[in-house]
Scaffold this motif. Sequence first.
Motif, PDB file in Angstrom:
ATOM      1  N   LEU A 205      48.835 -15.603  16.707  1.00 49.99           N
ATOM      2  CA  LEU A 205      49.849 -14.575  16.489  1.00 49.99           C
ATOM      3  C   LEU A 205      49.371 -13.192  16.943  1.00 49.99           C
ATOM      4  O   LEU A 205      50.164 -12.361  17.393  1.00 49.99           O
ATOM      5  CB  LEU A 205      50.232 -14.521  15.012  1.00 49.99           C
ATOM      6  N   ASP A 206      48.071 -12.956  16.845  1.00 49.37           N
ATOM      7  CA  ASP A 206      47.507 -11.654  17.212  1.00 49.37           C
ATOM      8  C   ASP A 206      47.463 -11.442  18.725  1.00 49.37           C
ATOM      9  O   ASP A 206      47.434 -10.298  19.187  1.00 49.37           O
ATOM     10  CB  ASP A 206      46.094 -11.501  16.646  1.00 49.37           C
ATOM     11  N   VAL A 207      47.396 -12.536  19.483  1.00 48.45           N
ATOM     12  CA  VAL A 207      47.235 -12.411  20.937  1.00 48.45           C
ATOM     13  C   VAL A 207      48.473 -12.864  21.706  1.00 48.45           C
ATOM     14  O   VAL A 207      48.447 -12.928  22.938  1.00 48.45           O
ATOM     15  CB  VAL A 207      45.997 -13.207  21.425  1.00 48.45           C
ATOM     16  N   ALA A 208      49.556 -13.179  21.018  1.00 55.62           N
ATOM     17  CA  ALA A 208      50.743 -13.737  21.666  1.00 55.62           C
ATOM     18  C   ALA A 208      51.242 -12.859  22.809  1.00 55.62           C
ATOM     19  O   ALA A 208      51.613 -13.361  23.882  1.00 55.62           O
ATOM     20  CB  ALA A 208      51.844 -13.945  20.634  1.00 55.62           C
ATOM     21  N   ALA A 209      51.247 -11.562  22.618  1.00 56.75           N
ATOM     22  CA  ALA A 209      51.761 -10.655  23.647  1.00 56.75           C
ATOM     23  C   ALA A 209      50.871 -10.616  24.880  1.00 56.75           C
ATOM     24  O   ALA A 209      51.300 -10.152  25.950  1.00 56.75           O
ATOM     25  CB  ALA A 209      51.928  -9.248  23.074  1.00 56.75           C
ATOM     26  N   GLU A 210      49.631 -11.100  24.756  1.00 51.88           N
ATOM     27  CA  GLU A 210      48.683 -11.085  25.870  1.00 51.88           C
ATOM     28  C   GLU A 210      48.733 -12.351  26.713  1.00 51.88           C
ATOM     29  O   GLU A 210      48.038 -12.459  27.732  1.00 51.88           O
ATOM     30  CB  GLU A 210      47.264 -10.888  25.325  1.00 51.88           C
ATOM     31  N   VAL A 211      49.531 -13.325  26.316  1.00 54.66           N
ATOM     32  CA  VAL A 211      49.608 -14.593  27.035  1.00 54.66           C
ATOM     33  C   VAL A 211      50.251 -14.382  28.399  1.00 54.66           C
ATOM     34  O   VAL A 211      51.342 -13.818  28.512  1.00 54.66           O
ATOM     35  CB  VAL A 211      50.400 -15.638  26.221  1.00 54.66           C
ATOM     36  N   ARG A 212      49.577 -14.824  29.444  1.00 54.65           N
ATOM     37  CA  ARG A 212      50.078 -14.726  30.816  1.00 54.65           C
ATOM     38  C   ARG A 212      50.245 -16.107  31.441  1.00 54.65           C
ATOM     39  O   ARG A 212      50.539 -16.214  32.630  1.00 54.65           O
ATOM     40  CB  ARG A 212      49.124 -13.883  31.676  1.00 54.65           C
ATOM     41  N   VAL A 213      50.052 -17.130  30.670  1.00 54.77           N
ATOM     42  CA  VAL A 213      50.082 -18.510  31.143  1.00 54.77           C
ATOM     43  C   VAL A 213      51.259 -19.225  30.482  1.00 54.77           C
ATOM     44  O   VAL A 213      51.502 -19.029  29.291  1.00 54.77           O
ATOM     45  CB  VAL A 213      48.761 -19.222  30.764  1.00 54.77           C
ATOM     46  N   PRO A 214      51.999 -20.049  31.202  1.00 55.04           N
ATOM     47  CA  PRO A 214      53.065 -20.828  30.566  1.00 55.04           C
ATOM     48  C   PRO A 214      52.486 -21.776  29.513  1.00 55.04           C
ATOM     49  O   PRO A 214      51.678 -22.648  29.827  1.00 55.04           O
ATOM     50  CB  PRO A 214      53.678 -21.612  31.721  1.00 55.04           C
ATOM     51  N   VAL A 215      52.880 -21.583  28.256  1.00 53.56           N
ATOM     52  CA  VAL A 215      52.353 -22.396  27.158  1.00 53.56           C
ATOM     53  C   VAL A 215      53.489 -23.166  26.494  1.00 53.56           C
ATOM     54  O   VAL A 215      54.522 -22.582  26.142  1.00 53.56           O
ATOM     55  CB  VAL A 215      51.639 -21.535  26.095  1.00 53.56           C
ATOM     56  N   LEU A 216      53.266 -24.456  26.305  1.00 52.50           N
ATOM     57  CA  LEU A 216      54.164 -25.307  25.536  1.00 52.50           C
ATOM     58  C   LEU A 216      53.477 -25.627  24.214  1.00 52.50           C
ATOM     59  O   LEU A 216      52.354 -26.139  24.199  1.00 52.50           O
ATOM     60  CB  LEU A 216      54.447 -26.603  26.295  1.00 52.50           C
ATOM     61  N   GLY A 217      54.131 -25.320  23.101  1.00 48.33           N
ATOM     62  CA  GLY A 217      53.609 -25.660  21.785  1.00 48.33           C
ATOM     63  C   GLY A 217      54.358 -26.847  21.215  1.00 48.33           C
ATOM     64  O   GLY A 217      55.592 -26.879  21.243  1.00 48.33           O
ATOM     65  N   LEU A 218      53.626 -27.832  20.693  1.00 54.02           N
ATOM     66  CA  LEU A 218      54.218 -29.045  20.122  1.00 54.02           C
ATOM     67  C   LEU A 218      53.830 -29.118  18.645  1.00 54.02           C
ATOM     68  O   LEU A 218      52.644 -29.207  18.316  1.00 54.02           O
ATOM     69  CB  LEU A 218      53.723 -30.282  20.874  1.00 54.02           C
ATOM     70  N   TYR A 219      54.826 -29.096  17.759  1.00 56.59           N
ATOM     71  CA  TYR A 219      54.569 -28.980  16.319  1.00 56.59           C
ATOM     72  C   TYR A 219      55.400 -29.982  15.525  1.00 56.59           C
ATOM     73  O   TYR A 219      56.434 -30.471  15.998  1.00 56.59           O
ATOM     74  CB  TYR A 219      54.861 -27.552  15.855  1.00 56.59           C
ATOM     75  N   GLY A 220      54.945 -30.277  14.314  1.00 55.72           N
ATOM     76  CA  GLY A 220      55.642 -31.178  13.419  1.00 55.72           C
ATOM     77  C   GLY A 220      56.369 -30.431  12.320  1.00 55.72           C
ATOM     78  O   GLY A 220      55.787 -29.545  11.668  1.00 55.72           O
ATOM     79  N   GLY A 221      57.623 -30.780  12.096  1.00 54.36           N
ATOM     80  CA  GLY A 221      58.401 -30.118  11.070  1.00 54.36           C
ATOM     81  C   GLY A 221      57.930 -30.406   9.658  1.00 54.36           C
ATOM     82  O   GLY A 221      58.247 -29.662   8.721  1.00 54.36           O
ATOM     83  N   GLN A 222      57.133 -31.494   9.487  1.00 55.46           N
ATOM     84  CA  GLN A 222      56.611 -31.864   8.175  1.00 55.46           C
ATOM     85  C   GLN A 222      55.138 -31.468   8.010  1.00 55.46           C
ATOM     86  O   GLN A 222      54.470 -31.931   7.084  1.00 55.46           O
ATOM     87  CB  GLN A 222      56.758 -33.378   7.961  1.00 55.46           C
TER      88      GLN A 222
END
Length: 286
Positions: A205-222
């Motif tokens: 969360l602290d570095v999100a604005a610095e991301v310059r690479v296409p990132v896909l996040g995969l998460y579980g709702g549970q």
Amino acid sequence: MNDDLVGHNAPGDTSRRVFISGAIAAGFALAVRPVAATTIDTDDGGLAAGSVQIPVEGGAMLPAYRAAPERTKGPLPTVIVVQEIFGVHEHIQAVCRRLAKSGYLAIAPELYFRQGDPRNYPEVDQLMKLVMSVPDAQVLSDLDATVAWAARNGGDARHTAITGFCWGGRIVWLYAARNPSLKAAVAWYGRLGGTASANTPKQPLDVAAEVRVPVLGLYGGQDKGISAESIAQMRTALKAAKAQTEIIVYPDAGHGFNADYRPSYNEAAARDGWQKMLSWFKQHGV
């Protein structure tokens, strides 16, 4: 064959090669046994697979597992695979082999190697003490060395991606903010927030604005350890990033849903996530 390779064809110190090869070949970590019957067995047929050594800062040699298609011409698209908290055990090695069978050079470095071998810890509480002793700065520097090693050993520096699971999913976000030369990244259920410490001064969360690479996040709702609120916060924070990003949440899946050797495995989410990862890589030129 490059002298970084470990095995019967590689020169160098025999005792060190045996130690590293033994660690990499030790199967599943003690803390995750017994292993579930759902484990997917991916063999090494048609692959060049095994242990390697990567020179890193301070003169040490970082052990890693790499897999690649045999008898290929020219540099291969490369995927750096970042381990779970349990290290580069059999599941992570199988992930590398699966990627190699899709045409990639896949390499998973042992990112705790200076602090200890996670396979030797039978209890998760003990293992977590080891994990917490590993500085992010060390990990990110070792990933730089891994990317450089891959480019020297059959990988294509212009077409390199990173993926990681659990502990490694968090690291993927941090590394995507550090290394803009990556083509793509996929973070599987990596923690997004948390309390800062000397070893972990920043969270995704602290570095999100610095991301310059296409990132896909995969998460579980549970997922009991990664809240819907933190995912919503990450989506908001990523709006400031100068890269294409996407977070997918599988409503019925929990944490570790791709870990086919554990009860957390969710076959539907794991299969869909794997295909989405491969599509993400192709979409972004890896």
